[in-house]
Design an enzyme around this catalytic site. Structure first.
Site, PDB file in Angstrom:
ATOM      1  CG  ASP A   1     105.097  23.956  20.579  1.00 30.38           C
ATOM      2  OD1 ASP A   1     105.463  22.957  21.168  1.00 30.38           O
ATOM      3  OD2 ASP A   1     104.137  24.578  20.951  1.00 30.38           O
TER       4      ASP A   1
ATOM      5  NE  ARG B   1     108.402  30.862  32.542  1.00 29.85           N
ATOM      6  CZ  ARG B   1     107.807  29.641  32.540  1.00 29.85           C
ATOM      7  NH1 ARG B   1     108.096  28.790  31.663  1.00 29.85           N
ATOM      8  NH2 ARG B   1     106.764  29.778  33.064  1.00 29.85           N
TER       9      ARG B   1
ATOM     10  CB  SER C   1     109.945  25.314  32.291  1.00 33.11           C
ATOM     11  OG  SER C   1     109.693  23.949  32.245  1.00 33.11           O
TER      12      SER C   1
HETATM   13  C1  MIC Z   1     109.091  27.270  28.920  1.00 34.89           C
HETATM   14  O1  MIC Z   1     108.377  28.181  28.273  1.00 34.89           O
HETATM   15  O2  MIC Z   1     109.829  27.191  29.834  1.00 34.89           O
HETATM   16  C2  MIC Z   1     108.451  25.729  28.265  1.00 34.89           C
HETATM   17  C3  MIC Z   1     109.595  25.210  27.502  1.00 34.89           C
HETATM   18  O3  MIC Z   1     107.476  25.854  27.415  1.00 34.89           O
HETATM   19  C4  MIC Z   1     108.302  25.035  29.387  1.00 34.89           C
HETATM   20  C5  MIC Z   1     108.025  23.462  29.085  1.00 34.89           C
HETATM   21  C6  MIC Z   1     109.198  22.760  29.008  1.00 34.89           C
HETATM   22  O4  MIC Z   1     110.163  23.046  29.638  1.00 34.89           O
HETATM   23  O5  MIC Z   1     109.283  21.862  28.130  1.00 34.89           O
HETATM   24  C7  MIC Z   1     106.895  25.339  30.138  1.00 34.89           C
HETATM   25  O6  MIC Z   1     106.448  26.639  29.971  1.00 34.89           O
HETATM   26  O7  MIC Z   1     106.454  24.561  30.850  1.00 34.89           O
END
Ligand code: MIC
Ligand code: SF4
Length: 645
Positions: free
Chosen positions: A65, A380, A540
């Site tokens: 995704d 975020r 993240s």
């Molecule tokens: C996010 O929302 O920051 C992400 C991208 O889904 C990350 C995971 C990632 O960096 O691959 C998360 O929330 O852990």
């Protein structure tokens, strides 16, 4: 004896080791795991490195995704690798296009009372259906797939008592934004959140999931709702009623803190640039000109949200001064919208329909124009996350987003003056699991194209740690600051390449980059050290924020506090997390200083105090008082150089 919280009940029913008391380390059995592609490739490379033939969980699933842009072969190579390795190791594979991991998991796989560990920080979305769902680094998820218990600190539980019911145009996002305005996005490590009270019954599972999803921004371990009639109704609509069990805290459960929220008093809220806890009522920022609105992400892209948006847009036009992007959370949501006619309303109104994936939420396209305001339903708004430098991103509910899309300026949806569309759970969702591939088992060829590299191996700690402070940072440094995603996301399977962008946002034009400076220190045989203020490693779960610094020779992070998932990732990759004894110790250190920690292993093993010296450029020395929070198991792990040595 006082009663138990729901969180305590689920932990106790999965306890493998430890004592269920706040602050104590416990190990729990993990029933389900989820990975997404941006963290999944490393997790599976690590699983392979552990020599695991077949996963041992009740259910493990890999979603695609995050990296669906496919600019160049890297993303598609990752997908091929993941598809083949999952098939060989007994893991379900959700194909690109099937939807965002947390939305699909809620719809098709979440089960009340089960434990879920996911290599994504928004895994606690599953708390909306009564799961104990926790985000972790890929390596910890790989260990859980291998059948190892997951280690966590038994949390202090904050009970949030909901009373009353939301008023029209105020929705679940406004509840979690209100909670963020009370609890903040730092200082909540070691806590979990549990919702209770009469107001709970007024919220459907998708609304609860919006709240538990964005609980990640509080920095708590997880957030959980009870499993009740609304949960049964949702599972029945997903043709999974047999998965339902009733679950709730005891009536006399004692919480470590209680926050009371009367839902009827809440108003539309916005998280202003550039932190999810920088919350104000929309009325205070109303009127700001907006260049784009984005409705999607795992926080707000359910059928409940998009049906409401479609109903508001029916027969109306998106304001000509902005673009409205819509990314439905799953194929199921997309199909339902199409079948019901909502998709036609969206298209007729002039929406840009995007793929059912993370997309703009992680800077994969739809970046706003420089110096303009973007309004999003995401969770975020860290600086630059939209993919535009110095962006100004406001996080709001779908109600506020659609109102803004109609007027062209940030708008309190209550001012629209139109009737609020009512939401009713469908009797049956459009169920079609054909994009989830079942594993074939042993004998499947694992396809590893040239862009997929091995995870790097750690090195043992030297007896005395001596290193250079490469960067001194302030508070709330996120893993997006440490390891940017966006355009670089496609390098997730190539550590040396991706490591070039560590701390990219702090690089100055014409000067050597952080990666260049760190590599030079590493190659001279010295350690790299980074110091920071409160809440280092927010956001993240990406373990790349530890792996890539490790590749650049970073051996130690010293901060006033470090967030849970990131601290665990540092240990897994042989980077020592240390804490300044107080803020005055942080003041002693400047970028460019050297730090000496003599006999570091012995010091760690002796107790929680660590002493050292700061050596200034002129050779003068200042003593330094630090602390660590490591168990004896953690100490040996980090001294060895992490889990992959
Ligand atoms: C996010 O929302 O920051 C992400 C991208 O889904 C990350 C995971 C990632 O960096 O691959 C998360 O929330 O852990
Ligand atoms: Fe994807 Fe955004 Fe959710 Fe992360 S927060 S899982 S990038 S939609």
């Amino acid at each position: 004896m006082s009663g138990k919280t729901l969180i305590a009940k689920i932990i106790e029913s999965h306890l493998v080791d430890g004592v269920c008391e706040a602050g104590q380390e416990v190990k729990i059995r993990i029933d389900q795991t989820l990975c997404q592609d941006a963290t999944g490739t490393m997790a599976f490379l690590e699983l392979e490195a552990m020599g695991v033939d077949r996963v041992k969980t009740e259910l493990s699933i890999q979603y695609v995704d995050h990296n669906t842009n496919q600019m160049g072969p890297e993303n598609a190579n990752d997908h091929l690798y993941l598809r083949s390795v999952c098939s060989s190791k007994g893991v379900l594979f959700s194909r690109p296009g099937n939807g965002i991991c947390h939305q699909v998991h809620l719809e098709r796989y979440g089960i009340p009372g089960k434990t879920l560990l996911g290599s994504d920080s928004h895994t606690p979305t599953g708390g909306g259906i009564g799961m104990l769902a926790i985000g972790a680094g890929g390596l910890d998820v790989a260990l859980a797939m291998a059948g190892e218990p997951f280690k966590l600190t038994f949390p202090k539980v904050c009970g949030i008592k909901l009373t009353g019911a939301l008023r029209p145009w105020v929705s679940a996002k406004d509840i979690i934004l209100k909670v963020l305005s009370i609890m903040g996005s730092k200082g909540n490590v070691g806590w979990a959140v549990e919702y209770f009270g009469d107001g709970v019954a007024t919220l459907s599972v998708p609304e609860r999931a919006t709240i538990t999803n964005m609980g990640a921004e509080l920095g708590v371990t997880t957030s959980v709702f009870p499993s009740d009639e609304a949960t049964r109704e949702f599972l029945a609509a997903e043709a999974r009623e047999e998965n339902w069990v009733e679950l709730r805290a005891d009536d006399d459960a004692v919480y470590d803190r209680v926050i009371e929220l009367d839902l009827s008093e809440l108003v539309p809220m916005a998280a202003c640039p550039s932190n999810p806890a920088n919350v104000k009522p929309v009325s205070e920022v109303a009127g700001l000109p907006v260049s784009q609105v984005m409705i999607g992400s795992c926080t707000n892209s359910s059928l409940r949200d998009l049906r409401m948006v479609a109903a508001v847009l029916r027969g109306r036009q998106v304001h000509s001064g902005l673009d409205l992007g819509i990314a439905p959370g799953s194929r199921q949501v997309m199909c339902m919208l199409s079948m019901e006619g909502g998709m036609t309303d969206l298209l007729a109104a002039g929406c840009r329909i995007l793929e059912s994936a993370c997309g703009p939420c992680i800077g994969q396209g739809f970046s706003p124009a420089s110096g303009t305001i973007s309004v999003r339903t995401n969770n975020r708004n860290f600086l630059n996350r939209t993919g535009t430098k110095n962006d100004q991103c406001y996080l709001v509910s779908p109600e506020t987003a659609v109102a803004t899309a109609l007027t062209g300026v940030l708008t309190d949806p209550r001012e629209l003056g139109i009737p609020y569309p009512e939401w009713k759970m469908p009797e049956r969702f459009a169920i079609d699991d054909s994009m989830v591939l079942l594993p074939e088992g042993k004998g499947v060829e694992i396809i590893r194209k040239e862009t997929i590299g091995e995870p790097p191996k750690g090195k043992p700690f030297p007896k005395d740690l001596e290193g250079e402070v490469l960067l001194k940072l302030g508070e709330k440094i996120t893993t997006d600051h440490i390891m940017p995603a966006g355009a670089y996301l496609k390098y997730r399977s190539n550590i040396p390449r991706y490591a070039q962008y560590v701390f990219e946002c702090f690089n100055e034009p014409g000067k050597p980059t952080f990666a260049e400076r760190a590599a030079a220190v590493r190659d001279s045989g010295r350690a790299g050290i980074v110091v920071a203020g409160e809440s280092y490693g927010q956001g993240s779960s990406r373990e790349h924020a530890a792996i890539c610094p490790m590749h650049l020779g970073i051996r130690c992070i010293i901060a006033l506090s470090i967030e849970r998932i990131h601290a665990a990732n540092l240990l897994n990759f042989g980077i020592l997390p240390l804490y300044f004894a107080d803020a005055s110790e942080l003041d002693k250190v400047e970028q460019g200083d050297s730090i000496e920690l003599k006999g570091i292993g012995d010091q760690l093993r002796r107790g929680s105090d660590v002493v050292g010296e700061v050596v200034k450029a002129d050779g003068s020395r200042v003593s330094l008082r630090l602390r660590h929070l490591l168990s004896s198991e953690d100490i040996e792990l980090v001294l060895r150089g992490g889990r992959l040595v």
